[in-house]
Motif scaffolding. Structure first.
Motif, PDB file in Angstrom:
ATOM      1  N   HIS A 231       0.835  -1.202   0.000  1.00 56.80           N
ATOM      2  CA  HIS A 231       0.000   0.000   0.000  1.00 56.80           C
ATOM      3  C   HIS A 231       0.868   1.249   0.000  1.00 56.80           C
ATOM      4  N   HIS A 232       1.541   1.443  -1.124  1.00 61.04           N
ATOM      5  CA  HIS A 232       2.424   2.596  -1.239  1.00 61.04           C
ATOM      6  C   HIS A 232       1.651   3.903  -1.222  1.00 61.04           C
ATOM      7  N   ASP A 233       0.360   3.847  -1.551  1.00 59.44           N
ATOM      8  CA  ASP A 233      -0.442   5.061  -1.527  1.00 59.44           C
ATOM      9  C   ASP A 233      -0.622   5.585  -0.106  1.00 59.44           C
ATOM     10  N   GLN A 234      -0.567   4.687   0.879  1.00 57.29           N
ATOM     11  CA  GLN A 234      -0.696   5.093   2.280  1.00 57.29           C
ATOM     12  C   GLN A 234       0.659   5.334   2.935  1.00 57.29           C
ATOM     13  N   TYR A 235       1.666   4.617   2.470  1.00 57.66           N
ATOM     14  CA  TYR A 235       3.007   4.704   3.066  1.00 57.66           C
ATOM     15  C   TYR A 235       3.981   5.120   1.972  1.00 57.66           C
ATOM     16  N   LYS A 236       4.144   6.425   1.812  1.00 54.88           N
ATOM     17  CA  LYS A 236       4.887   6.973   0.687  1.00 54.88           C
ATOM     18  C   LYS A 236       6.346   6.549   0.666  1.00 54.88           C
ATOM     19  N   ASN A 237       6.921   6.279   1.831  1.00 52.97           N
ATOM     20  CA  ASN A 237       8.328   5.913   1.886  1.00 52.97           C
ATOM     21  C   ASN A 237       8.548   4.403   1.930  1.00 52.97           C
ATOM     22  N   ALA A 238       7.487   3.635   1.709  1.00 49.32           N
ATOM     23  CA  ALA A 238       7.613   2.174   1.728  1.00 49.32           C
ATOM     24  C   ALA A 238       8.457   1.707   0.555  1.00 49.32           C
ATOM     25  N   THR A 239       9.296   0.721   0.814  1.00 50.38           N
ATOM     26  CA  THR A 239      10.127   0.129  -0.223  1.00 50.38           C
ATOM     27  C   THR A 239       9.863  -1.365  -0.290  1.00 50.38           C
ATOM     28  N   LYS A 240      10.399  -2.012  -1.311  1.00 53.51           N
ATOM     29  CA  LYS A 240      10.284  -3.456  -1.448  1.00 53.51           C
ATOM     30  C   LYS A 240      11.486  -4.178  -0.835  1.00 53.51           C
ATOM     31  N   ASN A 241      12.377  -3.421  -0.227  1.00 55.62           N
ATOM     32  CA  ASN A 241      13.534  -4.021   0.442  1.00 55.62           C
ATOM     33  C   ASN A 241      13.112  -4.462   1.842  1.00 55.62           C
ATOM     34  N   GLY A 242      12.991  -5.769   2.057  1.00 63.54           N
ATOM     35  CA  GLY A 242      12.542  -6.278   3.344  1.00 63.54           C
ATOM     36  C   GLY A 242      13.421  -5.856   4.510  1.00 63.54           C
ATOM     37  N   LEU A 243      14.706  -5.590   4.242  1.00 60.41           N
ATOM     38  CA  LEU A 243      15.616  -5.207   5.314  1.00 60.41           C
ATOM     39  C   LEU A 243      15.252  -3.861   5.937  1.00 60.41           C
ATOM     40  N   ASP A 244      14.499  -3.042   5.214  1.00 65.24           N
ATOM     41  CA  ASP A 244      14.105  -1.745   5.755  1.00 65.24           C
ATOM     42  C   ASP A 244      13.131  -1.871   6.922  1.00 65.24           C
ATOM     43  N   TYR A 245      12.533  -3.044   7.089  1.00 66.00           N
ATOM     44  CA  TYR A 245      11.521  -3.237   8.124  1.00 66.00           C
ATOM     45  C   TYR A 245      12.052  -4.036   9.321  1.00 66.00           C
ATOM     46  N   ILE A 246      13.301  -4.447   9.228  1.00 65.90           N
ATOM     47  CA  ILE A 246      13.881  -5.304  10.268  1.00 65.90           C
ATOM     48  C   ILE A 246      13.918  -4.612  11.623  1.00 65.90           C
ATOM     49  N   PHE A 247      14.408  -3.384  11.670  1.00 69.06           N
ATOM     50  CA  PHE A 247      14.564  -2.704  12.963  1.00 69.06           C
ATOM     51  C   PHE A 247      13.214  -2.522  13.650  1.00 69.06           C
ATOM     52  N   SER A 248      12.191  -2.161  12.890  1.00 70.07           N
ATOM     53  CA  SER A 248      10.860  -1.979  13.475  1.00 70.07           C
ATOM     54  C   SER A 248      10.327  -3.298  14.024  1.00 70.07           C
ATOM     55  N   LEU A 249      10.522  -4.385  13.265  1.00 74.12           N
ATOM     56  CA  LEU A 249      10.054  -5.701  13.699  1.00 74.12           C
ATOM     57  C   LEU A 249      10.776  -6.150  14.959  1.00 74.12           C
ATOM     58  N   TYR A 250      12.091  -6.003  14.981  1.00 76.71           N
ATOM     59  CA  TYR A 250      12.877  -6.466  16.130  1.00 76.71           C
ATOM     60  C   TYR A 250      12.659  -5.592  17.359  1.00 76.71           C
ATOM     61  N   THR A 251      12.324  -4.332  17.137  1.00 77.67           N
ATOM     62  CA  THR A 251      11.974  -3.469  18.272  1.00 77.67           C
ATOM     63  C   THR A 251      10.691  -3.966  18.930  1.00 77.67           C
ATOM     64  N   GLY A 252       9.724  -4.375  18.112  1.00 78.19           N
ATOM     65  CA  GLY A 252       8.493  -4.940  18.658  1.00 78.19           C
ATOM     66  C   GLY A 252       8.745  -6.209  19.445  1.00 78.19           C
ATOM     67  N   ILE A 253       9.654  -7.052  18.931  1.00 75.27           N
ATOM     68  CA  ILE A 253      10.003  -8.294  19.624  1.00 75.27           C
ATOM     69  C   ILE A 253      10.667  -7.998  20.965  1.00 75.27           C
ATOM     70  N   PHE A 254      11.618  -7.088  20.959  1.00 78.79           N
ATOM     71  CA  PHE A 254      12.381  -6.812  22.181  1.00 78.79           C
ATOM     72  C   PHE A 254      11.506  -6.221  23.282  1.00 78.79           C
ATOM     73  N   PHE A 255      10.728  -5.200  22.946  1.00 80.72           N
ATOM     74  CA  PHE A 255       9.960  -4.518  23.993  1.00 80.72           C
ATOM     75  C   PHE A 255       8.805  -5.369  24.488  1.00 80.72           C
ATOM     76  N   SER A 256       8.177  -6.134  23.617  1.00 83.06           N
ATOM     77  CA  SER A 256       7.111  -7.025  24.100  1.00 83.06           C
ATOM     78  C   SER A 256       7.697  -8.138  24.953  1.00 83.06           C
ATOM     79  N   SER A 257       8.891  -8.631  24.583  1.00 78.25           N
ATOM     80  CA  SER A 257       9.562  -9.637  25.399  1.00 78.25           C
ATOM     81  C   SER A 257       9.915  -9.064  26.769  1.00 78.25           C
ATOM     82  N   PHE A 258      10.356  -7.816  26.789  1.00 80.40           N
ATOM     83  CA  PHE A 258      10.692  -7.159  28.052  1.00 80.40           C
ATOM     84  C   PHE A 258       9.461  -7.054  28.956  1.00 80.40           C
ATOM     85  N   ILE A 259       8.331  -6.704  28.369  1.00 82.52           N
ATOM     86  CA  ILE A 259       7.091  -6.585  29.157  1.00 82.52           C
ATOM     87  C   ILE A 259       6.690  -7.938  29.726  1.00 82.52           C
TER      88      ILE A 259
END
Length: 362
Positions: A231-259
């Protein structure tokens, strides 16, 4: 899904960008699959000789390794956009992992794994292939081969279930899927879970439901990042490079694990089980898992979930079994070797069908 359109999940950046495109060739997607399979099948080897108790402390230190790896990838890739929606995928993974703690003592490790591995494979594959949860349907050139490959992959899981593991099953090394939980029971827990004869029918049904739910959560981990890419129309800076989403995903893992870990410490009255010797191995396991997951998300971006999900779901179990035979040595005997050979052969057939079905780029 209305929640996906909510402004709270909008990309934190608002600048415009060119339409996204695949930044990797098709062959890079298959290389990512190989990397993911190898690291998912190997990531628990550093911790295989250490006791982890109930596994909650182990998984927290593992998640520390995951997040640190995410920071490194974030710096190397150089895309400093942060996608809040992708955090949801990390929370889903951690939640499914925590559910496994309750599932294993009820149903036993083997049945639990079969349920969550099957539901994980199906949800991950189907959500991409059929376009569930607001995703764009990912087509393949030969759907029949794709369906056959997925079906055969599920059957191979039933065959691997027949392998009998020796007394070292407490060594954190009984995974059969890339999304399998990292939380494992101690020796006593697993011995009892293999004989859940004292469990009531009602509790076993609850265990089955929780195991399936756990697998569903694992299968939805990549849905937020895939939604953004679709949905590039909603997320103008979205790319097809999966590595661009790694930090956001791992941040979710870390903080939920901490909780969850904080809740665990409170419930244990500040007396959590921690095996000091397993802390660094857990950290190393987290790094290896993070590399595997990075390969997974790149493969999803290049090949589509209809191809990558079944391939990466069936591969790590074979690698893990090889480690168990050659290094851990908790899989022994001609019977087990025959079952392993048959299961591996069937998985190769499944992989061939899936690869031959060929992805069609959106």
């Amino acid at each position: 899904m209305n929640i996906l359109n909510n402004e709270i999940f909008e990309n934190v950046t608002t600048s415009t960008a060119n339409p996204p495109h695949n930044e990797f060739p098709i062959w890079a997607g298959y290389v990512s699959v190989i990397i993911s399979v190898i690291f998912f099948g190997t990531n628990f080897v550093p911790a295989a000789k250490y006791k982890i108790g109930d596994g909650v402390s182990f998984q927290f230190f593992l998640c520390c390794g995951i997040w640190v790896t995410g920071v490194v990838v974030h710096i190397i890739v150089g895309n400093y956009y942060f996608y809040p929606l992708v955090i949801v995928g990390g929370v889903l993974w951690t939640t499914g992992n925590v559910l496994s703690v309750f599932v294993i003592p009820i149903n036993g490790l083997g049945v639990s794994m079969l349920l969550w591995c099957t539901s994980n494979l199906f949800i991950g594959w189907a959500s991409g292939h059929f376009g569930w949860f607001g995703l764009k349907a990912e087509k393949v050139e030969k759907p029949i081969l794709n369906y056959l490959g997925v079906a055969i992959a599920v059957i191979s899981g039933l065959i691997f279930l027949a392998i009998r593991i020796g007394k070292k099953e407490d060594d954190v090394f009984s995974i059969d899927s890339s999304q399998s939980p990292i939380l494992n029971s101690s020796v006593e827990d697993i011995d009892n879970s293999n004989n859940p004869s004292n469990t009531t029918l009602r509790m076993r049904i609850i265990g089955y439901i929780l195991a399936i739910l756990s697998g569903v959560l694992f299968g939805l981990v990549f849905t937020p990042s895939t939604y953004i890419q679709d949905h590039h129309d909603q997320y103008k800076n979205a790319t097809k490079n999966g590595l661009d989403y790694i930090f956001s995903l791992y941040t979710g893992i870390f903080f939920s694990s901490f909780i969850y870990y904080a809740i665990y410490i409170i419930m244990k009255r500040n007396r959590p089980y921690i095996c000091v010797e397993s802390i660094f191995p857990a950290f190393l396991s987290g790094i290896m898992w993070a590399i595997a997951e990075a390969g997974f998300i790149v493969a999803n971006s290049v090949l589509s979930q209809a191809i990558s999900f079944p391939l990466i779901s069936i591969g790590p179990g074979t690698i893990a079994a090889l480690w168990s035979i050659l290094y851990i040595k908790d899989i022994r005997g001609s019977r087990n070797y025959i079952i392993f050979s048959i299961g591996t052969f069937i998985r190769i057939i499944a992989a061939v069908f899936i690869i031959l079905s060929k992805p069609i780029p959106n």
